[in-house]
Design a protein around this motif. Structure first.
Motif, short mmCIF file in Angstrom:
data_model
loop_
_atom_site.label_atom_id
_atom_site.label_comp_id
_atom_site.label_asym_id
_atom_site.label_seq_id
_atom_site.Cartn_x
_atom_site.Cartn_y
_atom_site.Cartn_z
N GLY A 125 0.82 -1.22 0.00
CA GLY A 125 0.00 0.00 0.00
C GLY A 125 0.85 1.26 0.00
N THR A 126 2.17 1.12 -0.21
CA THR A 126 3.04 2.30 -0.28
C THR A 126 3.04 2.85 -1.70
OG1 THR A 126 4.98 0.96 -0.77
CG2 THR A 126 4.49 1.38 1.55
N ASN A 127 3.49 4.09 -1.83
CA ASN A 127 3.57 4.76 -3.14
C ASN A 127 2.24 4.81 -3.87
OD1 ASN A 127 6.33 5.41 -3.00
ND2 ASN A 127 6.91 3.37 -3.71
N PRO A 137 -5.60 0.51 2.10
CA PRO A 137 -4.94 0.88 3.36
C PRO A 137 -3.46 0.52 3.31
CG PRO A 137 -6.10 -1.18 3.64
CD PRO A 137 -6.43 -0.71 2.24
N LEU A 138 -2.70 1.16 4.17
CA LEU A 138 -1.30 0.82 4.36
C LEU A 138 -1.26 -0.43 5.24
CD1 LEU A 138 1.73 1.49 4.09
CD2 LEU A 138 1.48 2.96 6.11
N LYS A 139 -0.69 -1.52 4.74
CA LYS A 139 -0.73 -2.80 5.47
C LYS A 139 0.68 -3.22 5.87
CE LYS A 139 -1.43 -6.87 3.50
NZ LYS A 139 -2.11 -8.03 2.85
N ARG A 158 10.37 3.14 9.75
CA ARG A 158 10.47 3.17 8.29
C ARG A 158 9.54 4.27 7.77
NH1 ARG A 158 13.87 0.28 4.69
NH2 ARG A 158 14.53 -1.63 5.71
N THR A 159 10.03 5.05 6.86
CA THR A 159 9.21 6.12 6.28
C THR A 159 8.72 5.68 4.90
OG1 THR A 159 10.42 7.83 7.46
CG2 THR A 159 9.14 8.53 5.56
N VAL A 160 7.42 5.72 4.73
CA VAL A 160 6.83 5.38 3.44
C VAL A 160 6.10 6.61 2.89
CG1 VAL A 160 6.56 2.95 4.03
CG2 VAL A 160 4.69 4.53 4.49
N ARG A 161 5.93 6.61 1.60
CA ARG A 161 5.31 7.78 0.96
C ARG A 161 4.03 7.39 0.23
NH1 ARG A 161 9.36 12.07 -1.89
NH2 ARG A 161 10.50 12.74 -0.03
N VAL A 162 3.07 8.29 0.28
CA VAL A 162 1.87 8.19 -0.54
C VAL A 162 1.67 9.56 -1.20
CG1 VAL A 162 0.77 6.40 0.84
CG2 VAL A 162 0.37 8.81 1.41
N PRO A 195 4.79 7.91 -9.12
CA PRO A 195 5.17 6.75 -9.94
C PRO A 195 4.51 6.74 -11.32
CG PRO A 195 4.71 6.06 -7.69
CD PRO A 195 4.31 7.50 -7.78
N SER A 196 3.25 7.18 -11.41
CA SER A 196 2.56 7.15 -12.70
C SER A 196 3.21 8.11 -13.69
CB SER A 196 1.08 7.52 -12.52
OG SER A 196 0.95 8.80 -11.93
#
Length: 811
Positions: free
Chosen positions: A142-144, A156-158, A235-239, A401-402
């Motif tokens: 569920g990242t990015n 959701p972020l899982k 951990r840092t994730v991005r959306v 990303p797109s």
């Protein structure tokens, strides 16, 4: 072919000077790039995705640039740092880089949950070692993600956790914290819940709602269960959230401000330089070399190669330029247009608003020269303000990303050391189509620089795109030449052949690498002379690299093809032959010259001269071949009728042309000249109208079947001689500044009026004595009036001739 090889050799020598490509310094690694495989997750004992890394040596070029060269055959040491009494298992402890300076490391996860590190050290420079983090026992999905702004993401972020044996780890607390927007701004985004324990499947979920602004949002994920000896560092994730409407409007708005700024600055510079800059194209195109300089200079001032080529088409169609001269100017225009990219490639955004403020105030001035400076400064500020709007928005999109995936479809970065030909041709085609659609190469270059500044386009891709913009800009000349003569079409074809052939040569250079670097020789040369390194892990100063590539490409193209200008002209003449002289017919009132009022007014004066000459020739034939000879030749009368229709059409064309000129920005001199020319046009047309009256008098004379008395015929001939002298003086006065001709014409007009009065009195006296026929007397008096009126119209033109010449010399 010789010239092509010479250019390649020169570039190779220049780009290689000052460097020892085989020396020891070239083997020292001072830059490392992780291509893929960093910050991975895996379950205990599983294999991670291969870690791909690239090693460079950065060195200073011949001038001020810095170039990163892949280091081949470098020995790389890989060390797994122990943690939790366990460690990662790399496939090998030592690697050798391939010819592209890359290595591929296969890593197996430890059998114990936790964070682990792999240390990668180049032997030639241990200080450049890189530590890479791997996490065992956790999976993130569920990242990015991308979604709309101010809305919940679709998934959701899982977080999925397992224990050392790979079984789901339940009842482990997972903490979610929104760190804000990626650029550090406060954000209205939300993440819920802030903490959740994993379920029986070892899963914990968090729902993310994006903020109101387009951009990336960072969420920190941390696992902390000390009582169960389960701890994974944050951990840092991005959306991402994007407001499509806002993005499109901002980019288009920035582009609009940019293009308007370019036009404003161009108009201002033209007011400063005056119309003389554009007239350089006509008067300083005596040979091909001077024509190239004139084309470059004019284009640099008016900031538009399209405008220059359209003017060239107009000059050719009006018969003011020859094909070889036009080709030289077009070559120069391609060099001059690179000034635009050079200006906007500098990071001068901080001066945008001050320039807009100062320029607006100065532009309020009434004097044309000062107003021009104000518009130039205002346009300069708007250019960089528009560029900053586009760049800032596109930098945000560069993280999506797109968008990245879209631009990767025509990414021209080397694959196995070679730029993919399909992607190169696709990029050229995209650049050509985009430029042809907006018909502004400056705008296309602005977009290209903004995309590169946003990280969406690399240097390898930017150069083929700018080659496409060079090809696409030829559409303007092609469209302008459609309604022009065949010579103008040949010039438009020469423009297209020049730009296309240059692009083909450059594409060929993409596949000639410089030495052991594997970098195309031209790109290596540009990188070596430009500050920063376009091939670094994070490209440096890429906008300047693109601008320099644009400039040097066009200069090299001109140098390469300049000796072949006569050959190019012959090729165009064979491809578009002139089989009928009507194909090369000159159009005096050329519409493409309207944007150059000084030249357009010169053409109007020439058209009026032609009108006066034709009108007088018609009167001459009507009097001497018809009336005085008593000749009723219907064929000659039909020719006169056709000529009169031509004069009427010319009057209409000149009048409409002058009206269109008044819609342009004119100087005081130009504005004062227009009404003078309009009056002269009307007088010339009225002179031609008198031929019909003279022919009707001839018909009436022939119907009487009586001849005019010898005295009457003598009087008319005497009056005609003076009128003929007046007409020739007027025509000469329109072609020179000799005021004596004007004096002669005005003196003749006074004498004509005096003779008309005397002859009319004498004729009435003869009629009273019965020496003349009454009907013949009426025709004689009417003929005197016709000649007198013609003299009046010639006198009107003569009176305005000095003023016309006075203003004409100031154009």
């Amino acid at each position: 072919m010789f010239a092509f090889l010479a250019c390649v050799c020169i570039i190779g020598v220049l780009s290689g000077c000052g460097k020892d490509s085989a020396g020891k310094s070239a083997a020292i690694v001072n830059s490392v790039r992780i291509i893929s495989g960093a910050d991975q997750f895996a379950n205990p004992g599983e294999k991670f995705q291969p870690l791909r890394m690239e090693f460079f040596h950065s060195s200073k070029g011949t001038f001020s640039g810095t170039t990163s060269v892949p280091v081949a055959n470098e020995k790389i040491k890989v060390t797994a740092l122990r943690s939790h009494s366990a460690a990662l298992v790399p496939e090998a402890e030592e690697y050798r880089t391939d010819h592209g300076g890359t290595i591929l490391i296969n890593v197996t996860a430890a059998h114990k949950v936790g964070d682990y590190y792999l240390e990668v050290t180049p032997q030639s420079n241990p200080k450049e070692k890189v530590r890479i983090r791997f996490t065992v026992g956790m999976q993130l999905t569920g990242t990015n993600q991308e979604g709309g702004t101010n809305s919940k993401l679709s998934k959701p972020l899982k977080v999925h956790l397992v224990d050392d044996q790979g079984a789901p780890a339940s009842d482990i607390p997972v903490y979610f914290e929104l760190k804000g927007a990626a650029d550090g701004r406060k954000s209205s985004a939300k993440v819920q819940p802030s903490m959740m324990r994993t379920n029986e499947h070892g899963e914990a979920f968090a729902q993310i709602t994006t903020g109101k602004k387009t951009g990336a949002y960072e969420v920190a994920v941390e696992v902390a269960a000390p009582e169960k000896n389960y701890f994974l560092r944050s951990r840092t994730v991005r959306v991402m959230g994007v407001n499509v409407f806002t993005v499109v409007m901002t980019v288009l708005g920035g582009l609009t401000i940019f293009v308007f700024g370019m036009k404003l600055m161009s108009d201002g510079l033209q007011k400063i330089a005056g119309e003389s800059m554009k007239k350089l194209l006509q008067f300083f195109a005596s040979n091909s070399f001077v024509a190239v300089i004139a084309g470059a200079l004019v284009t640099a001032v008016i900031q538009s190669s399209s405008a220059t080529t359209v003017m060239v088409i107009g000059f050719i169609n009006a018969g003011l330029l020859q094909l070889t001269q036009a080709i030289g100017i077009i070559f120069g225009a391609n060099i001059g247009t690179t000034i635009t990219a050079q200006i906007i490639s500098f990071n001068l955004n901080a001066f945008a608003l001050p320039a807009i403020t100062i320029g607006f105030c100065v532009a309020m001035a009434r004097r044309r020269f000062i107003k021009g400076w104000g518009e130039s400064i205002l346009g300069f500020g708007m250019i960089f303000f528009g560029m900053s709007m586009m760049s800032n928005e596109l930098k945000v999109l560069g993280e999506f990303p797109s968008f990245i995936a879209f631009f990767q479809t025509f990414d021209c970065a080397p694959v196995n050391g070679v730029m993919p030909i399909g992607a190169v041709l696709g990029a050229v085609l995209i650049g050509a189509i985009a430029t042809a659609m907006i018909q502004a190469s400056a705008a296309a270059m602005g977009i290209l620089l903004a995309l590169s500044a946003g990280g969406l386009i690399n240097f390898y891709t930017a150069v083929p795109l700018l080659l496409g913009t060079n090809i696409g800009t030829t559409i303007t000349a092609i469209l302008a030449a459609l309604a022009a003569n065949r010579v103008a079409k040949q010039a438009a074809l020469a423009h297209t052949l020049f730009n296309v052939s240059g692009a083909l040569v450059m594409i060929g250079l993409f596949y000639i690498p410089y030495g052991h670097t594997g970098i195309p020789i031209f790109l290596y040369f540009i990188n070596s002379i430009t500050p920063g390194d376009a091939f670094a892990v994070v490209p440096q100063n890429i906008e300047r690299h693109i601008a320099m590539a644009h400039t040097f490409f066009n200069i090299c193209n001109v140098v390469l093809l300049f000796p072949f200008i006569p050959m190019i002209a012959r090729i165009c003449q064979r491809m578009l032959p002139i089989n009928d002289q009507r194909m090369a017919a000159v159009k005096m009132l050329e519409p493409h010259l309207l944007n150059t009022p000084s030249v357009a007014l010169e053409q109007s004066v020439m058209a009026i001269r032609k009108m006066v000459s034709l009108a007088w020739d018609m009167v001459d034939r009507a009097v001497n071949e018809h009336f005085l000879k008593g000749n009723d030749d219907h064929k000659k009368a039909e020719v006169l009728a056709q000529d009169e229709a031509e004069v009427d059409a010319m009057q209409s064309e000149v009048t409409q042309y002058l009206v269109q000129i008044t819609r342009r920005q004119l100087s005081k001199t130009q504005s004062e000249l227009v009404p003078l020319l309009l009056h002269c046009t009307n007088d010339a047309e009225r002179i031609a109208d008198h031929t019909d009256n003279i022919l009707k008098l001839t018909e009436r004379l022939l119907k009487l079947d009586k001849k005019m008395s010898e005295t009457g015929r003598h009087d008319l001939r005497k009056m005609w001689e003076i009128l003929d002298k007046q007409a020739r003086s007027v025509i000469k006065a329109l072609n020179s500044t000799d005021e004596k001709k004007v004096f002669v014409a005005l003196k003749a007009e006074a004498k004509i009026n005096d003779l008309a009065d005397r002859y009319e009195v004498a004729h009435i006296e003869r009629l009273r004595k019965g020496n003349c026929n009454l009907a013949l007397s009426v025709i004689f008096v009417e003929m005197l009036n016709e000649l007198e009126k013609i003299g009046d119209h010639l006198s009107n033109i003569a009176e305005r001739a000095p003023e016309i010449q006075k203003h004409y010399m100031k154009l």
